[in-house]
Design a protein around this motif. Structure first.
Motif, PDB file in Angstrom:
ATOM      1  N   ILE A  76       0.735  -1.216   0.117  1.00 35.09           N
ATOM      2  CA  ILE A  76       0.013  -0.018   0.022  1.00 35.09           C
ATOM      3  C   ILE A  76       0.916   1.419  -0.087  1.00 35.09           C
ATOM      4  O   ILE A  76       1.996   1.071   0.759  1.00 35.09           O
ATOM      5  CB  ILE A  76      -1.036  -0.032   1.123  1.00 35.09           C
ATOM      6  N   MET A  77       0.318   2.337  -0.710  1.00 38.23           N
ATOM      7  CA  MET A  77       1.124   3.509  -0.886  1.00 38.23           C
ATOM      8  C   MET A  77       0.148   4.425  -0.389  1.00 38.23           C
ATOM      9  O   MET A  77      -0.942   4.619  -1.097  1.00 38.23           O
ATOM     10  CB  MET A  77       1.624   3.972  -2.018  1.00 38.23           C
ATOM     11  N   ARG A  78       0.392   5.403   0.625  1.00 40.42           N
ATOM     12  CA  ARG A  78      -0.461   6.445   1.042  1.00 40.42           C
ATOM     13  C   ARG A  78       0.106   7.775   0.599  1.00 40.42           C
ATOM     14  O   ARG A  78       1.161   8.083   0.724  1.00 40.42           O
ATOM     15  CB  ARG A  78      -0.625   6.555   2.619  1.00 40.42           C
ATOM     16  N   SER A  79      -0.790   8.707   0.153  1.00 41.76           N
ATOM     17  CA  SER A  79      -0.390  10.072  -0.472  1.00 41.76           C
ATOM     18  C   SER A  79      -0.086  10.878   0.579  1.00 41.76           C
ATOM     19  O   SER A  79      -1.149  11.139   1.545  1.00 41.76           O
ATOM     20  CB  SER A  79      -1.361  10.500  -1.566  1.00 41.76           C
ATOM     21  N   HIS A  80       1.003  11.570   0.888  1.00 40.26           N
ATOM     22  CA  HIS A  80       0.842  12.586   1.739  1.00 40.26           C
ATOM     23  C   HIS A  80       1.590  13.912   1.176  1.00 40.26           C
ATOM     24  O   HIS A  80       2.955  14.259   1.022  1.00 40.26           O
ATOM     25  CB  HIS A  80       2.107  12.371   2.938  1.00 40.26           C
ATOM     26  N   ALA A  81       0.762  14.760   0.742  1.00 42.34           N
ATOM     27  CA  ALA A  81       0.926  15.770   0.236  1.00 42.34           C
ATOM     28  C   ALA A  81       1.927  15.819  -1.408  1.00 42.34           C
ATOM     29  O   ALA A  81       1.328  15.390  -2.281  1.00 42.34           O
ATOM     30  CB  ALA A  81       1.678  17.191   1.100  1.00 42.34           C
ATOM     31  N   LYS A  82       3.332  15.748  -1.073  1.00 42.48           N
ATOM     32  CA  LYS A  82       4.022  15.521  -2.308  1.00 42.48           C
ATOM     33  C   LYS A  82       4.926  14.360  -2.317  1.00 42.48           C
ATOM     34  O   LYS A  82       6.022  14.131  -2.970  1.00 42.48           O
ATOM     35  CB  LYS A  82       4.960  16.908  -2.486  1.00 42.48           C
ATOM     36  N   HIS A  83       4.470  13.400  -1.439  1.00 41.08           N
ATOM     37  CA  HIS A  83       5.118  12.204  -1.392  1.00 41.08           C
ATOM     38  C   HIS A  83       4.439  11.071  -1.084  1.00 41.08           C
ATOM     39  O   HIS A  83       3.287  11.239  -0.670  1.00 41.08           O
ATOM     40  CB  HIS A  83       6.656  12.167  -0.430  1.00 41.08           C
ATOM     41  N   TYR A  84       4.796   9.704  -1.066  1.00 39.00           N
ATOM     42  CA  TYR A  84       3.993   8.649  -0.815  1.00 39.00           C
ATOM     43  C   TYR A  84       4.870   8.094   0.257  1.00 39.00           C
ATOM     44  O   TYR A  84       5.978   7.928   0.410  1.00 39.00           O
ATOM     45  CB  TYR A  84       3.971   7.597  -1.940  1.00 39.00           C
ATOM     46  N   GLY A 114      -0.826   3.648  10.907  1.00 39.82           N
ATOM     47  CA  GLY A 114      -1.104   4.809  10.288  1.00 39.82           C
ATOM     48  C   GLY A 114      -1.635   4.643   8.822  1.00 39.82           C
ATOM     49  O   GLY A 114      -1.977   5.701   8.177  1.00 39.82           O
ATOM     50  N   ASN A 115      -1.655   3.690   8.291  1.00 40.10           N
ATOM     51  CA  ASN A 115      -2.186   3.304   6.936  1.00 40.10           C
ATOM     52  C   ASN A 115      -3.723   2.758   7.155  1.00 40.10           C
ATOM     53  O   ASN A 115      -4.513   2.630   6.090  1.00 40.10           O
ATOM     54  CB  ASN A 115      -1.734   2.223   6.111  1.00 40.10           C
ATOM     55  N   ASN A 116      -4.420   2.709   8.308  1.00 40.20           N
ATOM     56  CA  ASN A 116      -5.922   2.248   8.751  1.00 40.20           C
ATOM     57  C   ASN A 116      -6.623   3.333   7.968  1.00 40.20           C
ATOM     58  O   ASN A 116      -6.349   4.501   7.868  1.00 40.20           O
ATOM     59  CB  ASN A 116      -6.060   2.030  10.181  1.00 40.20           C
ATOM     60  N   GLY A 117      -7.798   2.789   7.523  1.00 44.60           N
ATOM     61  CA  GLY A 117      -8.680   3.731   6.964  1.00 44.60           C
ATOM     62  C   GLY A 117      -9.761   3.044   5.979  1.00 44.60           C
ATOM     63  O   GLY A 117      -9.859   1.997   5.853  1.00 44.60           O
ATOM     64  N   GLU A 118     -10.439   3.913   5.291  1.00 43.23           N
ATOM     65  CA  GLU A 118     -11.543   3.437   4.602  1.00 43.23           C
ATOM     66  C   GLU A 118     -11.059   3.807   3.337  1.00 43.23           C
ATOM     67  O   GLU A 118     -10.731   4.955   3.026  1.00 43.23           O
ATOM     68  CB  GLU A 118     -12.810   4.132   4.877  1.00 43.23           C
TER      69      GLU A 118
END
Length: 151
Positions: A76-84, A114-118
């Motif tokens: 999984i890759m989570r987007s955080h503004a300007k990076h993953y 920190g990656n948990n979510g819907e």
């Protein structure tokens, strides 16, 4: 002489317009979603250089990309503004639960909360495929446990 001034003003206006247009295109005021899968491939390759990517599916809002690897692993890759941020999901270390919206599910990552979510995808088929990837990770873990007990 007057035509040189006019052309100079037009040139300056074009340069200013081009500068402004490129700056606004790069801006992401909400800090949400890098929708560029090419950039995602590069970031995942930096994080895990020995893993070959087989398939990608991004959420509808671009906040996450799920990665299917050549050997059946999932990331999984989570987007955080300007990076993953990139995370390789270990077998049996994720819990998935359906949402009322058939295009999504909620996931709890036991190794990286920190990656948990819907996660809601563009189509129901994408959500089903990604959830099967995660289920495959879970089954792979169960198979390993059964093989360890038998062997």
């Amino acid at each position: 002489m007057d035509s040189i001034i006019v052309w100079s003003i037009i040139f300056v206006l074009i340069v200013l317009f081009a500068y402004y247009a490129t700056r606004m295109a790069r801006r992401d005021p909400d800090g949400e979603g890098l929708h560029d899968f090419g950039f995602a491939l590069i970031e995942f390759g930096r994080a895990f250089p020995n893993e070959a990517i087989r398939e990608l599916h991004g959420t509808a809002d671009g906040s996450a990309i799920f990665v299917r690897l050549h050997d059946g692993k999932t990331g999984i890759m989570r987007s955080h503004a300007k990076h993953y941020t990139c995370h390789l999901i270990r077998p049996g270390r994720v819990r998935v639960q359906g949402l009322e919206d058939p295009r999504g599910f909620s996931a709890d990552f036991l190794d990286s909360p920190g990656n948990n979510g819907e996660f809601v995808f563009r189509t129901e088929a994408e959500a089903a495929e990604v959830s099967l990837w995660l289920l495959g990770n879970y089954i792979a873990s169960a198979d390993r446990s059964a093989a360890d007990e038998a062997g």
